[in-house]
Write a protein that holds these residues in place. Sequence first.
Motif, PDB file in Angstrom:
ATOM      1  N   THR A  83       0.261   6.999  -6.941  1.00 52.46           N
ATOM      2  CA  THR A  83      -1.012   7.717  -6.969  1.00 52.46           C
ATOM      3  C   THR A  83      -1.573   7.811  -5.557  1.00 52.46           C
ATOM      4  N   PRO A  84      -2.290   8.888  -5.245  1.00 54.02           N
ATOM      5  CA  PRO A  84      -2.920   8.970  -3.916  1.00 54.02           C
ATOM      6  C   PRO A  84      -4.198   8.150  -3.812  1.00 54.02           C
ATOM      7  N   ARG A  85      -4.707   7.663  -4.931  1.00 58.24           N
ATOM      8  CA  ARG A  85      -5.972   6.919  -4.929  1.00 58.24           C
ATOM      9  C   ARG A  85      -5.659   5.424  -4.864  1.00 58.24           C
ATOM     10  N   VAL A  86      -5.457   4.944  -3.644  1.00 55.89           N
ATOM     11  CA  VAL A  86      -5.096   3.547  -3.384  1.00 55.89           C
ATOM     12  C   VAL A  86      -6.031   3.016  -2.307  1.00 55.89           C
ATOM     13  N   ALA A  87      -6.576   1.819  -2.522  1.00 56.67           N
ATOM     14  CA  ALA A  87      -7.509   1.243  -1.548  1.00 56.67           C
ATOM     15  C   ALA A  87      -7.416  -0.268  -1.584  1.00 56.67           C
ATOM     16  N   GLN A 137       3.587   1.833 -19.520  1.00 51.55           N
ATOM     17  CA  GLN A 137       4.575   0.783 -19.332  1.00 51.55           C
ATOM     18  C   GLN A 137       5.654   1.201 -18.327  1.00 51.55           C
ATOM     19  N   ALA A 138       6.075   2.458 -18.403  1.00 48.60           N
ATOM     20  CA  ALA A 138       7.085   2.937 -17.447  1.00 48.60           C
ATOM     21  C   ALA A 138       6.537   2.943 -16.034  1.00 48.60           C
ATOM     22  N   LEU A 139       5.274   3.306 -15.872  1.00 48.60           N
ATOM     23  CA  LEU A 139       4.655   3.297 -14.545  1.00 48.60           C
ATOM     24  C   LEU A 139       4.590   1.874 -13.992  1.00 48.60           C
ATOM     25  N   SER A 161      -1.489   9.625 -13.365  1.00 50.04           N
ATOM     26  CA  SER A 161      -0.069   9.470 -13.050  1.00 50.04           C
ATOM     27  C   SER A 161       0.755   8.960 -14.221  1.00 50.04           C
ATOM     28  N   GLU A 162       0.104   8.429 -15.243  1.00 51.71           N
ATOM     29  CA  GLU A 162       0.848   7.814 -16.342  1.00 51.71           C
ATOM     30  C   GLU A 162       1.747   8.815 -17.059  1.00 51.71           C
ATOM     31  N   ARG A 163       1.267  10.004 -17.264  1.00 50.93           N
ATOM     32  CA  ARG A 163       2.078  11.015 -17.946  1.00 50.93           C
ATOM     33  C   ARG A 163       3.297  11.397 -17.105  1.00 50.93           C
ATOM     34  N   LEU A 164       3.129  11.466 -15.801  1.00 51.75           N
ATOM     35  CA  LEU A 164       4.238  11.811 -14.917  1.00 51.75           C
ATOM     36  C   LEU A 164       5.363  10.791 -15.008  1.00 51.75           C
ATOM     37  N   GLY A 213       0.819  -1.209   0.000  1.00 53.50           N
ATOM     38  CA  GLY A 213       0.000   0.000   0.000  1.00 53.50           C
ATOM     39  C   GLY A 213       0.847   1.250   0.000  1.00 53.50           C
ATOM     40  N   TRP A 214       1.944   1.255   0.803  1.00 53.29           N
ATOM     41  CA  TRP A 214       2.858   2.403   0.823  1.00 53.29           C
ATOM     42  C   TRP A 214       3.559   2.551  -0.520  1.00 53.29           C
ATOM     43  N   ARG A 215       3.920   1.413  -1.101  1.00 56.16           N
ATOM     44  CA  ARG A 215       4.572   1.459  -2.406  1.00 56.16           C
ATOM     45  C   ARG A 215       3.651   2.075  -3.460  1.00 56.16           C
ATOM     46  N   ALA A 216       2.383   1.692  -3.427  1.00 56.45           N
ATOM     47  CA  ALA A 216       1.425   2.211  -4.404  1.00 56.45           C
ATOM     48  C   ALA A 216       1.211   3.707  -4.234  1.00 56.45           C
ATOM     49  N   LEU A 217       1.341   4.211  -3.006  1.00 60.74           N
ATOM     50  CA  LEU A 217       1.152   5.646  -2.780  1.00 60.74           C
ATOM     51  C   LEU A 217       2.254   6.489  -3.410  1.00 60.74           C
TER      52      LEU A 217
END
Length: 426
Positions: free
Chosen positions: A25-29, A50-52, A42-45, A18-22
């Motif tokens: 993106t902030p939208r993690v559940a 694929q990079a994400l 977040s993909e553009r960032l 969960g911490w890794r996913a944050l």
Amino acid sequence: MDWIALSPSLADERQAWGWRALQVTPRVAWVDEALLLEVSASERLFGGRQALLRFLVEETPLSKVSWARGRTALVALASLRLQARGIERPKNVDGLPLDVLTAATEHLPTLERIGCRTWGDLRSLPRGGLARRFGSALLDALDAGYAERPERYAWITLPESFDMNLELVSLATTAPELMWSAQRLLTQLQVWLQARHRGVLALELEWTLDLRRLNGKRLPSHERLPVRTAEPTQDITHLRRLVNEHLGRAQLAAPANHLRLRSLETQPWHGDSRGFLPEDNRQGEKLHQFIERLSARLGPQNVVVPMAHADWRPERMQQWAPARDSEAQTATQADALYPPWLLPQPLALEVRNDKPHFGGPLERLTRLYRVETGWWENGEPALRDYFVARSQEAGLLWIYRERPVSLAADLEHTQKFRWFLQGLYA
């Protein structure tokens, strides 16, 4: 919208994932057995989808994870469940089986009896009858799966401090046996530090003892081992080495069954400092990391550095302090004139023809460096004239002549001076 569903292979890494996913993106559940992430923003960032995914799934210190994608969270979760069964996901959402929709699980026998086996079959039934027969929760889930209704979840957040407890696979009878579990906790600590953008300065290992009494003696319920670093760090390799050295010196009062790791002190992390020139970015262990590890192995009192104190007498100016202390590492350096090594006690020199001898006559190379201090202390003050001298056998020496108080103003009676050897030059 673009959703990713993750299923960690290790149950005790759920929180760390969960911490890794944050970091993405902030939208993690957490929804049922899977971790759901909404990553369309977040993909553009990260430079594309694929990079994400590569950053999230491959470039991670955590264990392997199963993942699947979908246009909605429920489609991603359904795809992950089909993947676990070894079933290929249908190209159309209508073809998804009902047993991968959590809201439909309790109604599956009834739905199968009426020939309803896929999401498309369920969607084709009259909505009013479905709501009366099965309740609104099933329709809400179906609408969310088709992106016709907003998906609302309890988003997870990062804790302010790291604190995790792990049950040991087997009882640990010695402290080094805790290292395998400590490594797993340190890996999760690194994920938390990266997500919080902080570096750790102090952490604490705590193990729970399996016995309450041993040989008639009452035991504490827990034992603790603090570990400190000189600089904030996210370097998991250094932390593992440091913890391993500390555990190698620790002793358990009784077998342990649980291990806890918590952060005591952290600071904002500004990244590793790197130079523009290749020679400034040398590979290998940094000096302060080597000192910390060596101090943990040999004991801080056995790894020391000289510190300069505010006193003109060399024997009091040069004192030793543990090298891992931050004050010792930032201590003010002494004047370059002073020798790097002092004798434990000044050695009286033989004087012949008014010349001090040490393996032969000494040749003075510098003018006198006069020290008159210690007048505020009990006893006579230190009245000394220092010189750098050369010995044919011993090389460069740090010598002084002592002037008694009665001769402090009389420089003609040199035969009454006493000469001493106090330091050596490399």
